[in-house]
Design a protein around this motif. Structure first.
Motif, mmCIF file in Angstrom:
data_model
loop_
_atom_site.group_PDB
_atom_site.id
_atom_site.type_symbol
_atom_site.label_atom_id
_atom_site.label_comp_id
_atom_site.label_asym_id
_atom_site.label_seq_id
_atom_site.Cartn_x
_atom_site.Cartn_y
_atom_site.Cartn_z
ATOM 1 N N ASP A 1 20.847 61.819 44.394
ATOM 2 C CA ASP A 1 19.727 62.243 45.233
ATOM 3 C C ASP A 1 20.138 62.668 46.645
ATOM 4 O O ASP A 1 19.304 63.181 47.387
ATOM 5 C CB ASP A 1 18.696 61.111 45.350
ATOM 6 C CG ASP A 1 17.907 60.925 44.057
ATOM 7 O OD1 ASP A 1 17.844 61.875 43.262
ATOM 8 O OD2 ASP A 1 17.365 59.822 43.858
ATOM 9 N N TYR A 2 21.393 62.460 47.010
ATOM 10 C CA TYR A 2 21.839 62.717 48.381
ATOM 11 C C TYR A 2 22.552 64.067 48.458
ATOM 12 O O TYR A 2 23.603 64.261 47.844
ATOM 13 C CB TYR A 2 22.762 61.595 48.866
ATOM 14 C CG TYR A 2 22.042 60.295 49.092
ATOM 15 C CD1 TYR A 2 21.613 59.925 50.365
ATOM 16 C CD2 TYR A 2 21.762 59.448 48.024
ATOM 17 C CE1 TYR A 2 20.946 58.733 50.571
ATOM 18 C CE2 TYR A 2 21.090 58.252 48.222
ATOM 19 C CZ TYR A 2 20.671 57.897 49.497
ATOM 20 O OH TYR A 2 19.997 56.716 49.694
ATOM 21 N N TYR A 3 22.003 64.956 49.258
ATOM 22 C CA TYR A 3 22.587 66.293 49.356
ATOM 23 C C TYR A 3 23.951 66.279 50.040
ATOM 24 O O TYR A 3 24.805 67.116 49.733
ATOM 25 C CB TYR A 3 21.622 67.232 50.092
ATOM 26 C CG TYR A 3 20.365 67.516 49.311
ATOM 27 C CD1 TYR A 3 20.351 68.469 48.298
ATOM 28 C CD2 TYR A 3 19.185 66.824 49.572
ATOM 29 C CE1 TYR A 3 19.200 68.735 47.567
ATOM 30 C CE2 TYR A 3 18.026 67.073 48.852
ATOM 31 C CZ TYR A 3 18.035 68.027 47.851
ATOM 32 O OH TYR A 3 16.901 68.279 47.128
ATOM 33 N N TRP B 1 18.340 65.613 53.758
ATOM 34 C CA TRP B 1 19.413 64.625 53.607
ATOM 35 C C TRP B 1 19.453 64.109 52.170
ATOM 36 O O TRP B 1 20.508 63.982 51.553
ATOM 37 C CB TRP B 1 19.177 63.475 54.594
ATOM 38 C CG TRP B 1 20.073 62.297 54.391
ATOM 39 C CD1 TRP B 1 21.431 62.305 54.219
ATOM 40 C CD2 TRP B 1 19.671 60.919 54.343
ATOM 41 N NE1 TRP B 1 21.901 61.013 54.063
ATOM 42 C CE2 TRP B 1 20.835 60.145 54.149
ATOM 43 C CE3 TRP B 1 18.442 60.267 54.480
ATOM 44 C CZ2 TRP B 1 20.804 58.751 54.062
ATOM 45 C CZ3 TRP B 1 18.420 58.882 54.405
ATOM 46 C CH2 TRP B 1 19.581 58.150 54.200
ATOM 47 N N ARG B 2 18.252 63.811 51.626
ATOM 48 C CA ARG B 2 18.178 63.373 50.232
ATOM 49 C C ARG B 2 16.839 63.804 49.662
ATOM 50 O O ARG B 2 15.888 64.105 50.393
ATOM 51 C CB ARG B 2 18.346 61.856 50.108
ATOM 52 C CG ARG B 2 17.257 61.050 50.760
ATOM 53 C CD ARG B 2 17.477 59.557 50.604
ATOM 54 N NE ARG B 2 16.455 58.809 51.331
ATOM 55 C CZ ARG B 2 16.425 57.485 51.412
ATOM 56 N NH1 ARG B 2 17.366 56.761 50.824
ATOM 57 N NH2 ARG B 2 15.464 56.868 52.097
ATOM 58 N N ARG B 3 16.763 63.824 48.359
ATOM 59 C CA ARG B 3 15.519 64.214 47.704
ATOM 60 C C ARG B 3 14.428 63.180 47.985
ATOM 61 O O ARG B 3 14.678 61.973 47.966
ATOM 62 C CB ARG B 3 15.738 64.349 46.198
ATOM 63 C CG ARG B 3 16.560 65.567 45.848
ATOM 64 C CD ARG B 3 16.547 65.890 44.378
ATOM 65 N NE ARG B 3 17.341 64.972 43.592
ATOM 66 C CZ ARG B 3 17.766 65.229 42.351
ATOM 67 N NH1 ARG B 3 17.463 66.390 41.769
ATOM 68 N NH2 ARG B 3 18.482 64.347 41.690
#
Length: 367
Positions: free
Chosen positions: A105-107, A153-155
């Motif tokens: 989930d973390y870009y 930053w994250r989904r």
């Protein structure tokens, strides 16, 4: 007339980087769960047991991406068939530990793995392109107009930050999506660069009541590194002179605000994620030193000085155990031998020290 032989090239930093590699491999690199054949994974703490129970504990996806990058640095420094096999085994270990997926989930996490996997290239044969394709697709999906642009930053979160956008822009530029990379880095320059210091601040989020986006003011070292790396990449691929100007400006801001007068970069009292922050900065300082001399010679010289000054101090302050050198979480301070609860026991801290020596070795080769 007898031909003069050129003097042997100085390999001081290459030899020191090799020592750091041997130490990290000895302490940290093992089979997934200690038993899965054809795999490798990094033990996140030097004192942590290796075995099936480690599958239930923290493993830090993005630390593993930087372990892969360090092994690639070592492979460029001194190619080895054994290391080449371990690169592929580490990628298999990361994917298996991540439940068979390339993404999470973390870009920022996935951008780091994408960069490392793409660098590995043909060493990963068919798996590399699939991993990069899955990662870049998720990064593109995370690029939205909220907050003026940038990647989350994250989904499912409301935060957009430099540590996700910088590596994402570098990867997108390297995979041909230069226009999107340009849009992301222009957004970083307009939104995150502090007009007073020139440093890149952490990120922005909307106020939960008013909805107004506000800037998180902390300017971590790795924020500078990823922005610098993206500017250097675009200076080469896009060609607009603003990229070299921006790269030069952030190098100068690092020299003025984040380094001692002799050029040594300060650190963090952190054996967690913060242990990697300085290593990321010096990786991209070395990149600027190698790739910018024609466009920004003063900045390239400053970047090289920051790397070598920090490497000298970290080496002077190293400790040692049976595996080899041990680096401090803050290169300005003497390191201790890794013990439970000390930052020196963390893989992140030792990877950062290894990255620093590989950066110095890269400059040594360039000379």
């Amino acid at each position: 007339m007898a031909r003069r032989h050129a003097p042997a090239r100085n390999r001081v930093w290459a030899e020191r980087a090799a020592e750091a590699e041997r130490a990290v491999r000895s302490r940290s690199l093992h089979r997934l769960a200690g038993v899965v054949p054809g795999t490798r994974i990094g033990r996140v703490a030097a004192n942590r047991p290796v075995g099936p129970r480690t599958l239930l504990g923290p493993w830090h996806y993005w630390w593993q991406a930087h372990l892969l990058d360090c092994l690639l640095d070592a492979q460029l420094r001194e190619p080895s068939d054994r290391r080449g096999r371990e690169l592929a085994a580490l990628v298999r270990g990361i994917r298996l530990r991540n439940l068979g997926r390339w993404t999470n989930d973390y870009y920022d996490d996935i951008a780091w793995l994408g960069l490392a996997v793409r660098r590995a290239g043909v060493r990963l044969r068919r798996t590399g392109p699939k991993a990069v394709a899955a990662i870049t697709a998720q990064l593109r999906a995370g690029h939205t107009p909220h907050g003026g642009g940038g990647i989350w930053w994250r989904r499912g979160d409301d935060f957009k930050n430099a540590p996700a956008n910088g590596p994402a822009a570098i990867l997108l530029a390297r995979t041909g999506d230069v226009a999107r990379a340009v849009a992301i880095v222009d957004w970083m320059a307009a939104t995150l660069v502090d007009p007073d210091t020139g440093l890149v601040r952490d990120g922005i989020r909307p106020d939960p009541v008013t909805g107004v986006w506000t800037v998180e003011g902390l300017a971590y070292t790795y924020c500078q590194g990823v922005y610098l790396g993206a500017c250097v990449e675009l200076a080469e691929r896009d060609g607009d002179p603003r990229w070299a100007r921006r790269a030069a400006a952030v190098v100068e801001a690092v020299r003025e605000h984040l380094a001692e007068p002799d050029g040594v970069i300060g650190g963090y009292d952190d054996g967690g994620d913060g242990g990697l922050f300085n290593g990321i900065l010096v990786r991209y300082l070395a990149d600027a030193a190698v790739r910018l001399p024609a466009l920004a010679p003063t900045a390239a010289h400053t970047a090289a000085h920051l790397v070598t000054a920090s490497a000298e101090r970290a080496w002077e302050n190293r400790a040692a155990d049976a595996s080899g050198p041990v680096f401090a979480h803050d290169w300005r301070r003497p390191a201790r031998r890794p013990r439970p609860g000390t930052p020196e026991s963390a893989l992140s801290v030792q990877l950062s020290g290894w990255m620093l020596l590989e950066a110095a070795a890269r400059l040594e080769r360039g000379r």
